[in-house]
Enzyme design. Structure first.
Site, PDB file in Angstrom:
ATOM      1  CB  ALA A  66      -0.868  -0.012   1.250  1.00 52.34           C
ATOM      2  N   GLY A 112       0.493  -4.907   0.973  1.00 53.37           N
ATOM      3  CA  GLY A 112      -0.703  -4.906   0.124  1.00 53.37           C
ATOM      4  C   GLY A 112      -0.473  -5.586  -1.220  1.00 53.37           C
ATOM      5  CD  GLU A 115      -2.617  -7.263   3.036  1.00 54.91           C
ATOM      6  OE1 GLU A 115      -2.215  -6.108   2.778  1.00 54.91           O
ATOM      7  OE2 GLU A 115      -3.349  -7.510   4.014  1.00 54.91           O
ATOM      8  CD  GLU A 135       1.478  -5.549   5.716  1.00 54.96           C
ATOM      9  OE1 GLU A 135       2.251  -6.506   5.965  1.00 54.96           O
ATOM     10  OE2 GLU A 135       0.752  -5.518   4.706  1.00 54.96           O
TER      11      GLU A 135
HETATM   12  N1  COA Z   1       4.616   3.060  -0.567  1.00 56.12           N
HETATM   13  C1  COA Z   1       5.021   4.198  -1.123  1.00 56.12           C
HETATM   14  N2  COA Z   1       6.145   4.330  -1.841  1.00 56.12           N
HETATM   15  C2  COA Z   1       6.894   3.222  -2.023  1.00 56.12           C
HETATM   16  C3  COA Z   1       6.533   1.973  -1.468  1.00 56.12           C
HETATM   17  C4  COA Z   1       5.336   1.915  -0.719  1.00 56.12           C
HETATM   18  N3  COA Z   1       4.891   0.787  -0.182  1.00 56.12           N
HETATM   19  N4  COA Z   1       7.479   1.071  -1.787  1.00 56.12           N
HETATM   20  C5  COA Z   1       8.387   1.720  -2.528  1.00 56.12           C
HETATM   21  N5  COA Z   1       8.040   3.026  -2.667  1.00 56.12           N
HETATM   22  C6  COA Z   1       8.752   4.074  -3.378  1.00 56.12           C
HETATM   23  C7  COA Z   1       9.956   4.589  -2.590  1.00 56.12           C
HETATM   24  O1  COA Z   1       9.555   5.539  -1.625  1.00 56.12           O
HETATM   25  C8  COA Z   1      10.792   5.183  -3.686  1.00 56.12           C
HETATM   26  O2  COA Z   1      10.218   6.409  -4.063  1.00 56.12           O
HETATM   27  P1  COA Z   1      11.167   7.723  -4.260  1.00 56.12           P
HETATM   28  O3  COA Z   1      12.141   7.331  -5.341  1.00 56.12           O
HETATM   29  O4  COA Z   1      10.209   8.793  -4.655  1.00 56.12           O
HETATM   30  O5  COA Z   1      11.843   7.928  -2.941  1.00 56.12           O
HETATM   31  C9  COA Z   1      10.549   4.228  -4.863  1.00 56.12           C
HETATM   32  O6  COA Z   1       9.316   3.559  -4.567  1.00 56.12           O
HETATM   33  C10 COA Z   1      11.634   3.185  -5.022  1.00 56.12           C
HETATM   34  O7  COA Z   1      11.763   2.484  -3.798  1.00 56.12           O
HETATM   35  P2  COA Z   1      13.159   2.326  -3.011  1.00 56.12           P
HETATM   36  O8  COA Z   1      12.839   2.056  -1.578  1.00 56.12           O
HETATM   37  O9  COA Z   1      14.059   3.458  -3.307  1.00 56.12           O
HETATM   38  O10 COA Z   1      13.727   0.996  -3.706  1.00 56.12           O
HETATM   39  P3  COA Z   1      14.753  -0.038  -3.070  1.00 56.12           P
HETATM   40  O11 COA Z   1      15.207  -0.901  -4.192  1.00 56.12           O
HETATM   41  O12 COA Z   1      15.796   0.648  -2.276  1.00 56.12           O
HETATM   42  O13 COA Z   1      13.875  -0.924  -2.051  1.00 56.12           O
HETATM   43  C11 COA Z   1      11.915  -2.124  -1.306  1.00 56.12           C
HETATM   44  C12 COA Z   1      12.833  -1.730  -2.503  1.00 56.12           C
HETATM   45  C13 COA Z   1      10.703  -2.850  -1.878  1.00 56.12           C
HETATM   46  C14 COA Z   1      12.682  -3.075  -0.374  1.00 56.12           C
HETATM   47  C15 COA Z   1      11.508  -0.862  -0.551  1.00 56.12           C
HETATM   48  O14 COA Z   1      10.963   0.064  -1.477  1.00 56.12           O
HETATM   49  C16 COA Z   1      10.485  -1.093   0.520  1.00 56.12           C
HETATM   50  O15 COA Z   1      10.806  -1.616   1.592  1.00 56.12           O
HETATM   51  N6  COA Z   1       9.210  -0.659   0.273  1.00 56.12           N
HETATM   52  C17 COA Z   1       8.155  -0.723   1.261  1.00 56.12           C
HETATM   53  C18 COA Z   1       7.670  -2.134   1.437  1.00 56.12           C
HETATM   54  C19 COA Z   1       6.618  -2.200   2.501  1.00 56.12           C
HETATM   55  O16 COA Z   1       6.877  -2.007   3.680  1.00 56.12           O
HETATM   56  N7  COA Z   1       5.391  -2.474   2.077  1.00 56.12           N
HETATM   57  C20 COA Z   1       4.289  -2.639   2.964  1.00 56.12           C
HETATM   58  C21 COA Z   1       3.523  -1.397   3.052  1.00 56.12           C
HETATM   59  S1  COA Z   1       2.163  -1.587   4.196  1.00 56.12           S
END
Ligand code: COA
Length: 258
Positions: A66, A112, A115, A135
């Site tokens: 999400a 999400g 999910e 989460e």
């Molecule tokens: N919500 C909003 N933005 C998200 C996102 C999310 N769930 N997951 C990734 N993004 C965005 C990042 O903020 C970043 O945006 P920016 O370039 O404007 O800063 C872009 O997507 C790229 O992500 P980034 O984190 O830089 O890539 P990465 O390769 O370093 O890491 C992940 C990849 C998937 C490990 C990392 O993005 C992450 O942990 N995301 C969240 C996962 C999560 O907790 N999801 C559950 C949400 S309830």
């Protein structure tokens, strides 16, 4: 229909919905959830579409969760509302769609995103995919059905461990957990899903619709799955597909379902 965050294509009775917010790793913001509801609603009514494949754009992410930026300042009521609306609009909606929905997991499927994949009828992963429900590392729990569907798919103990640790599974582990049915090379992911979808599309859509209802009833505490199966079995006898399927068998030819 034009979408901002989705690309929808159709070929040979198979529709593919691609979530297309690559700069945010296809994270599910409100607008994307609304578009998903719209796209699935339209495809369910579309006579040309028999099977739907759901995937993410690019090779990095299916959906990274999400959109955290949209709910970081929510209060208790807003949090509950987010989960309820999301479940109704998209996750339960997909699970109960009358047409088969296959998740093609092409990279990160987190929160999400996992999910969403779990709400689909079954899942195929690329060997690059990573799946988890992180989460609790953010101070929340899965709110789009994840606590329920993960336990249904992998069992209570593994679901507890995955959710408590917030760890990700790789594709091979996800297959061992029975979270995904198949793991294929990333280049093969869509062709492989299309092959299965094509196989499904040759069968009776009316019978498949009944099968989805009967199988889902097993996981609905308000329903008796065996009773639903009896009703749906009976309903099949009133369909054109049943007439065509049985007639084709007796005439020793392939059924041609409408
Ligand atoms: N919500 C909003 N933005 C998200 C996102 C999310 N769930 N997951 C990734 N993004 C965005 C990042 O903020 C970043 O945006 P920016 O370039 O404007 O800063 C872009 O997507 C790229 O992500 P980034 O984190 O830089 O890539 P990465 O390769 O370093 O890491 C992940 C990849 C998937 C490990 C990392 O993005 C992450 O942990 N995301 C969240 C996962 C999560 O907790 N999801 C559950 C949400 S309830």
């Amino acid at each position: 229909m034009a979408y901002t965050n989705l690309v929808v294509t159709k070929e040979n009775k198979i529709a593919t919905i691609t979530i297309n917010r690559p700069s945010k790793l296809n994270a599910l913001n409100k607008a994307t959830l609304e578009e998903l509801n719209k796209a699935f609603s339209l495809l369910e009514k579309d006579e040309e579409t028999k099977v739907i494949i759901l995937t993410g754009s690019g090779t990095k992410a299916f959906v990274a969760g999400a959109d955290i930026s949209e709910f970081a300042d929510f209060n208790v009521a807003e949090g509950a509302d987010l989960a309820r609306k999301g479940q109704e609009l998209v996750f339960n909606f997909i699970e109960n769609l009358s047409k088969p929905v296959i998740a093609a997991i092409n990279g990160f499927a987190l929160g999400g995103g996992l999910e969403l994949a779990m709400a689909c009828h079954f899942r195929i992963a690329s060997d690059t995919a990573k799946m988890g429900l992180p989460e609790v590392s953010l101070g929340v729990i899965p709110g789009y059905g994840g606590t329920q569907r993960l336990a249904q798919l992998v069992g209570k103990g593994k679901a507890m461990e995955m959710i408590m640790t917030a760890n990700m599974l790789n594709a091979v582990e996800a297959k061992e957990y029975k979270l995904v049915n198949h793991v294929v090379a990333i280049d093969e992911l869509l062709p492989f899903c299309e092959k299965i979808a094509s196989r499904i599309s040759k069968n009776s859509s009316q019978a498949i619709q009944s099968a989805i209802k009967a199988i889902n009833a097993n996981f609905d505490k308000t329903k008796n799955g065996f009773e639903v199966e009896i009703t749906e079995f009976g309903n099949c006898f009133g369909t054109d597909d049943f007439t065509e399927g049985t007639t084709a068998f007796l005439e020793k030819r392939k059924a041609n379902f409408k």
